[in-house]
Design a protein around this motif. Structure first.
Motif: not given
Length: 131
Positions: A54-55, A98-103, A32-33, A81-85
């Motif tokens: 999307k979230p 999306v983004g240049d970081y994967i958590g 979400t960043r 929210l995790g279940d929903l996603h």
């Protein structure tokens, strides 16, 4: 005489989408960043004629639903929210990370999507944990 196999739930969903002439559905994943980048991806994917999911909740931003005194409820909300996603991933035809970081959370979403056979695209392919 042909014997057709009964459709799986996934097959039924794909068949229903086809019968309804739905455009491709893409789910946006990522930290979400990268909310600004997610919004831009939404715009570009929509412009390309795709339905975008999307979230929509950023629990890192202050809100009464997860701020004190509701902190205890916040963990339960995070789980829902995790279940929903994950349901959004099942619904989608493909995934855009999306983004240049994967958590850890995004890494788990990518693994889940791939376990379902969903194509996964990246705005920054160099962060693909499966590359």
């Amino acid at each position: 005489m042909s014997c057709s196999q009964p459709l799986t739930p996934e097959g039924k969903l794909a068949d229903a989408k086809k019968r309804l002439s739905l455009p491709r559905i893409v789910v946006v994943c990522g930290s979400t960043r990268f909310v600004t980048e997610m919004n831009e991806a939404d715009l570009q994917e929509t412009k390309a004629g795709r339905i975008v999911v999307k979230p929509c909740v950023d629990m890192t931003s202050p809100h009464e639903l997860w701020s004190a005194p509701a902190e205890a409820e916040a963990e339960a909300l995070k789980g829902r929210l995790g279940d929903l996603h994950r349901a959004k991933i099942r619904l989608a035809d493909d995934v855009l990370v999306v983004g240049d970081y994967i958590g850890d959370g995004t890494r788990a979403e990518i693994a889940y999507a791939r376990s379902l056979g969903k194509p996964v695209r990246f705005t920054h392919p160099e962060v693909d944990p499966g590359a």
